[in-house]
Design a protein around this motif. Structure first.
Motif, PDB file in Angstrom:
ATOM      1  N   PRO A  46      -4.397  -9.649  18.499  1.00 36.12           N
ATOM      2  CA  PRO A  46      -5.119 -11.124  18.652  1.00 36.12           C
ATOM      3  C   PRO A  46      -4.152 -11.934  19.603  1.00 36.12           C
ATOM      4  N   ASN A  47      -3.012 -11.360  20.048  1.00 34.24           N
ATOM      5  CA  ASN A  47      -2.393 -12.168  21.136  1.00 34.24           C
ATOM      6  C   ASN A  47      -2.357 -11.372  22.400  1.00 34.24           C
ATOM      7  N   GLN A  48      -3.081 -10.485  22.567  1.00 36.49           N
ATOM      8  CA  GLN A  48      -2.859  -9.544  23.662  1.00 36.49           C
ATOM      9  C   GLN A  48      -4.471  -9.338  24.111  1.00 36.49           C
ATOM     10  N   PRO A  49      -4.727 -10.120  25.176  1.00 27.97           N
ATOM     11  CA  PRO A  49      -6.275 -10.014  25.373  1.00 27.97           C
ATOM     12  C   PRO A  49      -6.783  -8.763  26.139  1.00 27.97           C
ATOM     13  N   ASP A  50      -5.936  -7.979  26.542  1.00 27.95           N
ATOM     14  CA  ASP A  50      -6.127  -6.477  27.158  1.00 27.95           C
ATOM     15  C   ASP A  50      -6.144  -5.457  25.886  1.00 27.95           C
ATOM     16  N   PHE A  51      -5.719  -5.649  24.722  1.00 24.70           N
ATOM     17  CA  PHE A  51      -6.047  -4.694  23.687  1.00 24.70           C
ATOM     18  C   PHE A  51      -7.406  -4.992  23.103  1.00 24.70           C
ATOM     19  N   PRO A  52      -7.810  -3.682  22.603  1.00 21.23           N
ATOM     20  CA  PRO A  52      -9.071  -3.799  21.742  1.00 21.23           C
ATOM     21  C   PRO A  52      -9.146  -4.944  20.662  1.00 21.23           C
ATOM     22  N   SER A  53     -10.226  -5.478  20.769  1.00 20.62           N
ATOM     23  CA  SER A  53     -10.363  -6.654  19.753  1.00 20.62           C
ATOM     24  C   SER A  53     -10.267  -6.358  18.425  1.00 20.62           C
ATOM     25  N   THR A  54      -9.641  -7.109  17.625  1.00 22.56           N
ATOM     26  CA  THR A  54      -9.808  -6.992  16.151  1.00 22.56           C
ATOM     27  C   THR A  54     -10.305  -8.025  15.364  1.00 22.56           C
ATOM     28  N   VAL A  55     -11.452  -8.883  16.049  1.00 19.36           N
ATOM     29  CA  VAL A  55     -11.851  -9.992  15.614  1.00 19.36           C
ATOM     30  C   VAL A  55     -13.286  -9.504  15.002  1.00 19.36           C
ATOM     31  N   LEU A  56     -13.291  -9.915  13.592  1.00 15.23           N
ATOM     32  CA  LEU A  56     -14.525  -9.734  12.867  1.00 15.23           C
ATOM     33  C   LEU A  56     -15.357 -11.144  12.786  1.00 15.23           C
ATOM     34  N   ARG A  57     -16.492 -11.025  13.096  1.00 10.01           N
ATOM     35  CA  ARG A  57     -17.321 -12.246  13.231  1.00 10.01           C
ATOM     36  C   ARG A  57     -18.635 -12.195  11.940  1.00 10.01           C
ATOM     37  N   PRO A  58     -18.717 -13.267  11.408  1.00  6.71           N
ATOM     38  CA  PRO A  58     -19.897 -13.214  10.346  1.00  6.71           C
ATOM     39  C   PRO A  58     -20.903 -12.430  10.984  1.00  6.71           C
ATOM     40  N   GLY A  59     -21.684 -11.723   9.874  1.00  6.44           N
ATOM     41  CA  GLY A  59     -22.875 -11.129  10.196  1.00  6.44           C
ATOM     42  C   GLY A  59     -22.464  -9.303  10.782  1.00  6.44           C
ATOM     43  N   GLU A  60     -21.040  -9.402  11.303  1.00  2.00           N
ATOM     44  CA  GLU A  60     -20.613  -7.938  11.622  1.00  2.00           C
ATOM     45  C   GLU A  60     -19.978  -7.182  10.284  1.00  2.00           C
ATOM     46  N   ILE A  61     -19.904  -5.869  10.462  1.00  2.00           N
ATOM     47  CA  ILE A  61     -19.527  -5.101   9.470  1.00  2.00           C
ATOM     48  C   ILE A  61     -18.187  -4.350  10.192  1.00  2.00           C
ATOM     49  N   TYR A  62     -16.867  -4.550   9.560  1.00  2.00           N
ATOM     50  CA  TYR A  62     -16.002  -3.948   9.913  1.00  2.00           C
ATOM     51  C   TYR A  62     -15.851  -2.361   9.310  1.00  2.00           C
ATOM     52  N   HIS A  63     -15.835  -1.412   9.952  1.00  2.00           N
ATOM     53  CA  HIS A  63     -15.913  -0.092   9.338  1.00  2.00           C
ATOM     54  C   HIS A  63     -14.591   0.964  10.041  1.00  2.00           C
ATOM     55  N   SER A  64     -13.941   1.558   9.261  1.00  2.00           N
ATOM     56  CA  SER A  64     -13.051   2.340  10.014  1.00  2.00           C
ATOM     57  C   SER A  64     -12.838   3.614   8.899  1.00  2.00           C
ATOM     58  N   LEU A  65     -12.694   4.886   9.632  1.00  2.00           N
ATOM     59  CA  LEU A  65     -12.688   6.059   8.787  1.00  2.00           C
ATOM     60  C   LEU A  65     -11.588   6.748   9.197  1.00  2.00           C
ATOM     61  N   SER A  66     -10.698   7.385   8.386  1.00  2.00           N
ATOM     62  CA  SER A  66      -9.726   8.193   8.710  1.00  2.00           C
ATOM     63  C   SER A  66      -9.715   9.399   7.687  1.00  2.00           C
ATOM     64  N   VAL A  67      -9.488  10.483   8.125  1.00  2.00           N
ATOM     65  CA  VAL A  67      -9.551  11.909   7.444  1.00  2.00           C
ATOM     66  C   VAL A  67      -8.153  12.495   7.610  1.00  2.00           C
ATOM     67  N   TYR A  68      -7.549  12.797   6.415  1.00  2.00           N
ATOM     68  CA  TYR A  68      -6.199  13.543   6.339  1.00  2.00           C
ATOM     69  C   TYR A  68      -6.552  14.926   5.514  1.00  2.00           C
ATOM     70  N   ARG A  69      -6.707  16.155   6.686  1.00  2.00           N
ATOM     71  CA  ARG A  69      -7.074  17.376   6.287  1.00  2.00           C
ATOM     72  C   ARG A  69      -5.770  18.336   6.024  1.00  2.00           C
ATOM     73  N   PHE A  70      -5.804  19.063   5.105  1.00  3.25           N
ATOM     74  CA  PHE A  70      -4.274  20.042   4.917  1.00  3.25           C
ATOM     75  C   PHE A  70      -4.784  21.477   5.066  1.00  3.25           C
ATOM     76  N   LEU A  71      -4.239  22.119   5.995  1.00  2.00           N
ATOM     77  CA  LEU A  71      -4.248  23.589   6.459  1.00  2.00           C
ATOM     78  C   LEU A  71      -2.767  24.130   6.136  1.00  2.00           C
ATOM     79  N   THR A  72      -2.926  25.547   6.064  1.00  2.00           N
ATOM     80  CA  THR A  72      -1.744  26.338   5.906  1.00  2.00           C
ATOM     81  C   THR A  72      -1.722  27.336   7.130  1.00  2.00           C
TER      82      THR A  72
END
Length: 352
Positions: free
Chosen positions: A324-350
């Motif tokens: 929020p204080n770094q204009p060159d970084f990707p924005s984290t602003v969420l505005r009315p009418g928008e949907i915040y969405h984030s997906l993370s997947v933790y997959r285990f292998l051996t």
């Protein structure tokens, strides 16, 4: 499981807490409490099919309430990571947040989402839904923010964490999870021999208070180069100002992506002794790598094991700290009418 549901059926902040266990047909089990959306236990197989609990945590709600390390396994928000001086401007208005990390705001402040009792609905053996509404002004953030987080355990031994949120006012959002991992088992000792690969050819250098300077720097030729699998502890002894500031690794890595929002591999970690490998895929633009530098043995966790220096690591998919204080970084602003969405997947292998 190394934890019992009865030890989590209690009260915190005046609300009912509980424990929910996800399990697939392969034998993987993940225990999650609605107190802070915390991953309490995670049973994963090694190369010989032996299951161990690979996250640090506690065996009761009281353990979490009394812990010196606040964020074990927690769902982090409203803003994961640090905001300089606990303040930011949005639409010409200045907002002040709680200071809880030196001079800065960290992980939503002392009353962030890690201390919330979430409304929980376990749909079946592999699917848990948590919901919470953060009211306008809570923690200093604007807007009534409605959040839903879904945990899904798949048959290929992956845990998907799917975050969505909407707000009735412009606000800032950055949600993540703060699980402390040790792929050898939660009480197996150092993680410095784990091999880490990060799909990140750059990172954001920090100042002495761990706030990004605003620069994006290449990792090549520095101790932050994990493009090829490298033991976590291999470069820790190098003289480096950035390592000194973080007392080791506590830095934001910028993921190599063709476009923001794309689900790509962010990290891959292997414990050579057990053969357990975890890969993390995320739609987020960055990932915070923390090497357990501030664990000091003062917390005694599940089955009476102390959590000592660098016996766990965290990999937190996220937007950039202090965005929020770094204009060159990707924005984290969420505005009315928008949907915040984030997906993370933790997959285990051996692997042998």
């Amino acid at each position: 499981m190394p934890v019992e549901k009865s030890d989590f059926r209690s009260h915190a902040n005046g609300k009912q807490t509980d424990l929910f266990i996800l399990q697939n047909e392969q034998g993987m089990k993940v225990a999650i409490t609605n107190y802070g959306g915390r991953i309490v236990s995670w049973l994963a197989p090694d190369a010989e099919g032996k299951y161990e609990d690979i996250v640090l945590g506690f065996d009761s709600i009281e353990g979490y309430l009394n812990a010196n390390e606040t964020y074990h396994g927690a769902l982090i928000g409203q803003y994961g990571n640090r905001i300089a001086d606990g303040q930011f401007k949005l639409n010409g208005k200045e907002y002040k947040l709680a200071i809880n990390d030196g001079s800065n705001h960290l992980h939503g402040g002392p009353d962030g989402f890690h201390n919330v009792i979430w409304e929980a609905n376990q749909l079946d053996d592999t699917h848990l839904v948590l919901q919470y509404t953060s009211e306008d002004g809570e923690g200093g953030y604007p807007g009534n923010l409605q959040i839903q987080v879904q945990y899904r355990l798949t048959e290929d031994n992956a845990l998907e964490i799917d975050y969505t949120a909407v707000s009735d006012q412009a606000t800032i959002v950055n949600l993540t999870n703060h699980a402390f991992f040790n792929l050898g088992g939660a009480a197996s000792g150092t993680i410095n021999d784990h091999k880490l690969r990060l799909n990140a050819s750059s990172y954001t250098p920090i100042d002495s208070t761990l706030i990004p300077t605003g620069k994006i720097a290449p990792v090549e030729g520095t101790p932050f180069d994990f493009i090829a699998p490298t033991a976590i502890g291999e470069q820790l002894s190098e003289e480096n100002t950035q390592l000194a500031y973080g007392k080791g690794y506590d830095h934001n890595f910028v993921l190599d992506k063709e476009r923001w929002g794309q689900l790509t591999q962010a990290a891959k970690v292997t414990d050579p002794e057990s053969g357990r490998t975890m890969e993390i895929l995320t739609t987020e633009p960055a990932i915070q790598f923390y090497g357990g530098n501030f664990l000091d043995g003062s917390d005694t966790g599940k089955e009476g094991h102390p959590y000592n220096h660098r016996t766990a690591f965290c990999l937190e998919p996220q937007h950039f700290p202090d965005a929020p204080n770094q204009p060159d970084f990707p924005s984290t602003v969420l505005r009315p009418g928008e949907i915040y969405h984030s997906l993370s997947v933790y997959r285990f292998l051996t692997s042998q």
